[in-house]
Design a protein around this motif. Structure first.
Motif, PDB file in Angstrom:
ATOM      1  N   ALA A  98      16.965 -11.186 -16.759  1.00 55.90           N
ATOM      2  CA  ALA A  98      17.075 -12.215 -15.723  1.00 55.90           C
ATOM      3  C   ALA A  98      17.510 -13.546 -16.335  1.00 55.90           C
ATOM      4  CB  ALA A  98      15.746 -12.368 -14.981  1.00 55.90           C
ATOM      5  N   ARG A  99      17.013 -13.866 -17.513  1.00 53.32           N
ATOM      6  CA  ARG A  99      17.410 -15.101 -18.192  1.00 53.32           C
ATOM      7  C   ARG A  99      18.897 -15.073 -18.532  1.00 53.32           C
ATOM      8  NH1 ARG A  99      12.239 -15.096 -22.296  1.00 53.32           N
ATOM      9  NH2 ARG A  99      10.711 -15.893 -20.801  1.00 53.32           N
ATOM     10  N   PHE A 100      19.364 -13.923 -19.036  1.00 58.86           N
ATOM     11  CA  PHE A 100      20.794 -13.802 -19.347  1.00 58.86           C
ATOM     12  C   PHE A 100      21.626 -13.843 -18.072  1.00 58.86           C
ATOM     13  CE2 PHE A 100      19.525 -12.576 -23.617  1.00 58.86           C
ATOM     14  CZ  PHE A 100      20.558 -13.099 -24.387  1.00 58.86           C
ATOM     15  N   ALA A 101      21.134 -13.259 -16.986  1.00 57.23           N
ATOM     16  CA  ALA A 101      21.855 -13.306 -15.711  1.00 57.23           C
ATOM     17  C   ALA A 101      22.018 -14.748 -15.240  1.00 57.23           C
ATOM     18  CB  ALA A 101      21.124 -12.475 -14.661  1.00 57.23           C
ATOM     19  N   ALA A 102      20.973 -15.539 -15.388  1.00 55.31           N
ATOM     20  CA  ALA A 102      21.051 -16.942 -14.981  1.00 55.31           C
ATOM     21  C   ALA A 102      22.045 -17.700 -15.863  1.00 55.31           C
ATOM     22  CB  ALA A 102      19.671 -17.589 -15.060  1.00 55.31           C
ATOM     23  N   ALA A 103      21.999 -17.458 -17.168  1.00 58.79           N
ATOM     24  CA  ALA A 103      22.900 -18.159 -18.092  1.00 58.79           C
ATOM     25  C   ALA A 103      24.353 -17.769 -17.875  1.00 58.79           C
ATOM     26  CB  ALA A 103      22.492 -17.883 -19.540  1.00 58.79           C
ATOM     27  N   CYS A 104      24.594 -16.485 -17.632  1.00 59.01           N
ATOM     28  CA  CYS A 104      25.966 -15.976 -17.480  1.00 59.01           C
ATOM     29  C   CYS A 104      26.489 -16.077 -16.050  1.00 59.01           C
ATOM     30  CB  CYS A 104      26.036 -14.522 -17.944  1.00 59.01           C
ATOM     31  SG  CYS A 104      25.721 -14.312 -19.708  1.00 59.01           S
ATOM     32  N   ARG A 105      25.605 -16.417 -15.124  1.00 62.75           N
ATOM     33  CA  ARG A 105      25.976 -16.549 -13.707  1.00 62.75           C
ATOM     34  C   ARG A 105      26.451 -15.236 -13.100  1.00 62.75           C
ATOM     35  NH1 ARG A 105      25.263 -20.849 -16.467  1.00 62.75           N
ATOM     36  NH2 ARG A 105      25.717 -22.931 -15.682  1.00 62.75           N
ATOM     37  N   CYS A 106      25.889 -14.112 -13.603  1.00 58.76           N
ATOM     38  CA  CYS A 106      26.227 -12.811 -13.023  1.00 58.76           C
ATOM     39  C   CYS A 106      25.109 -11.810 -13.322  1.00 58.76           C
ATOM     40  CB  CYS A 106      27.568 -12.290 -13.551  1.00 58.76           C
ATOM     41  SG  CYS A 106      27.600 -11.880 -15.298  1.00 58.76           S
ATOM     42  N   PRO A 107      24.972 -10.786 -12.478  1.00 64.59           N
ATOM     43  CA  PRO A 107      23.944  -9.773 -12.725  1.00 64.59           C
ATOM     44  C   PRO A 107      24.161  -9.069 -14.062  1.00 64.59           C
ATOM     45  CG  PRO A 107      24.898  -9.526 -10.529  1.00 64.59           C
ATOM     46  CD  PRO A 107      25.748 -10.511 -11.271  1.00 64.59           C
ATOM     47  N   GLN A 108      23.069  -8.640 -14.652  1.00 65.73           N
ATOM     48  CA  GLN A 108      23.102  -7.922 -15.924  1.00 65.73           C
ATOM     49  C   GLN A 108      22.621  -6.500 -15.712  1.00 65.73           C
ATOM     50  OE1 GLN A 108      23.967  -9.819 -19.050  1.00 65.73           O
ATOM     51  NE2 GLN A 108      24.772 -10.922 -17.297  1.00 65.73           N
ATOM     52  N   GLU A 109      23.156  -5.573 -16.487  1.00 68.00           N
ATOM     53  CA  GLU A 109      22.682  -4.192 -16.473  1.00 68.00           C
ATOM     54  C   GLU A 109      21.702  -4.035 -17.629  1.00 68.00           C
ATOM     55  OE1 GLU A 109      26.175  -1.756 -16.691  1.00 68.00           O
ATOM     56  OE2 GLU A 109      26.978  -2.565 -14.834  1.00 68.00           O
ATOM     57  N   LEU A 110      20.635  -3.273 -17.413  1.00 73.08           N
ATOM     58  CA  LEU A 110      19.607  -3.079 -18.428  1.00 73.08           C
ATOM     59  C   LEU A 110      19.463  -1.601 -18.727  1.00 73.08           C
ATOM     60  CD1 LEU A 110      17.307  -4.355 -20.133  1.00 73.08           C
ATOM     61  CD2 LEU A 110      15.803  -3.924 -18.167  1.00 73.08           C
ATOM     62  N   ARG A 111      19.524  -1.260 -20.011  1.00 78.31           N
ATOM     63  CA  ARG A 111      19.363   0.129 -20.448  1.00 78.31           C
ATOM     64  C   ARG A 111      18.533   0.149 -21.726  1.00 78.31           C
ATOM     65  NH1 ARG A 111      24.530  -0.225 -18.471  1.00 78.31           N
ATOM     66  NH2 ARG A 111      25.211   1.423 -17.073  1.00 78.31           N
ATOM     67  N   ALA A 112      17.753   1.213 -21.872  1.00 76.42           N
ATOM     68  CA  ALA A 112      16.963   1.394 -23.089  1.00 76.42           C
ATOM     69  C   ALA A 112      17.660   2.386 -24.003  1.00 76.42           C
ATOM     70  CB  ALA A 112      15.567   1.912 -22.744  1.00 76.42           C
ATOM     71  N   PHE A 113      17.623   2.106 -25.312  1.00 74.80           N
ATOM     72  CA  PHE A 113      18.098   3.080 -26.274  1.00 74.80           C
ATOM     73  C   PHE A 113      17.016   4.132 -26.448  1.00 74.80           C
ATOM     74  CE2 PHE A 113      20.859  -0.446 -27.299  1.00 74.80           C
ATOM     75  CZ  PHE A 113      22.046   0.188 -27.620  1.00 74.80           C
ATOM     76  N   GLY A 114      17.418   5.370 -26.703  1.00 74.05           N
ATOM     77  CA  GLY A 114      16.466   6.458 -26.869  1.00 74.05           C
ATOM     78  C   GLY A 114      15.550   6.261 -28.070  1.00 74.05           C
ATOM     79  N   ALA A 115      14.343   6.741 -27.939  1.00 69.99           N
ATOM     80  CA  ALA A 115      13.363   6.649 -29.024  1.00 69.99           C
ATOM     81  C   ALA A 115      13.746   7.586 -30.152  1.00 69.99           C
ATOM     82  CB  ALA A 115      11.977   6.991 -28.501  1.00 69.99           C
ATOM     83  N   GLY A 116      13.347   7.220 -31.350  1.00 68.41           N
ATOM     84  CA  GLY A 116      13.558   8.097 -32.500  1.00 68.41           C
ATOM     85  C   GLY A 116      14.942   8.085 -33.065  1.00 68.41           C
ATOM     86  N   SER A 117      15.746   7.108 -32.666  1.00 72.15           N
ATOM     87  CA  SER A 117      17.111   7.028 -33.153  1.00 72.15           C
ATOM     88  C   SER A 117      17.142   6.726 -34.646  1.00 72.15           C
ATOM     89  CB  SER A 117      17.867   5.931 -32.403  1.00 72.15           C
ATOM     90  OG  SER A 117      19.106   5.679 -32.991  1.00 72.15           O
ATOM     91  N   GLU A 118      17.985   7.422 -35.381  1.00 71.34           N
ATOM     92  CA  GLU A 118      18.161   7.156 -36.808  1.00 71.34           C
ATOM     93  C   GLU A 118      18.776   5.781 -37.040  1.00 71.34           C
ATOM     94  OE1 GLU A 118      17.481   8.875 -39.668  1.00 71.34           O
ATOM     95  OE2 GLU A 118      16.404  10.363 -38.512  1.00 71.34           O
ATOM     96  N   ALA A 119      19.433   5.231 -36.002  1.00 74.79           N
ATOM     97  CA  ALA A 119      20.086   3.931 -36.129  1.00 74.79           C
ATOM     98  C   ALA A 119      19.090   2.778 -36.143  1.00 74.79           C
ATOM     99  CB  ALA A 119      21.084   3.734 -34.988  1.00 74.79           C
ATOM    100  N   SER A 120      17.864   3.015 -35.718  1.00 72.10           N
ATOM    101  CA  SER A 120      16.869   1.934 -35.647  1.00 72.10           C
ATOM    102  C   SER A 120      16.471   1.448 -37.015  1.00 72.10           C
ATOM    103  CB  SER A 120      15.624   2.417 -34.906  1.00 72.10           C
ATOM    104  OG  SER A 120      15.957   2.769 -33.594  1.00 72.10           O
TER     105      SER A 120
END
Length: 114
Positions: free
Chosen positions: A92-114
């Motif tokens: 919501a903070r980023f949406a206010a700053a960017c003046r547009c809705p934001q999409e939110l997604r979670a990265f999967g747990a257990g990723s080797e990239a973490s």
């Protein structure tokens, strides 16, 4: 902790040209705020002037995105947060700053990239 992708497509930014400097200022301030809070991992905007390529296992390439899919554009941030509720607040903070809705997604747990 979960890594959350907060993003928007370029088409979502329907703002007057004269408001762009304020959006840039406010979005950069949000990045600094996330860094100061220790939740920022990385982010930025997709360089739409650089054509995407698909790279195959043999090293061969094809121009453009996957057939039938739209291209990736816009901006994104990856934050590390404890809960979905926290992620919604930051989105919501980023949406206010960017003046547009934001999409939110979670990265999967257990990723080797973490």
């Amino acid at each position: 902790m979960t890594h959350w992708l907060i993003s928007f497509p370029s088409a979502a930014m329907r703002i007057p040209e004269e408001d762009l400097p304020d959006v840039v200022r406010d979005s950069h301030a949000m990045v600094r705020r996330a860094k100061d809070a220790g939740v920022w991992r990385f982010g930025g905007g997709v360089d739409e002037a650089v054509e995407p390529v698909r790279v195959h296992a043999d090293g061969g390439t094809d121009r453009g995105p996957e057939a039938g899919l739209t291209h990736l554009d816009g901006g994104f941030a990856v934050l590390e947060l404890a809960t979905r509720e926290e992620a919604l607040v930051w989105a919501a903070r980023f949406a206010a700053a960017c003046r547009c809705p934001q999409e939110l997604r979670a990265f999967g747990a257990g990723s080797e990239a973490s």
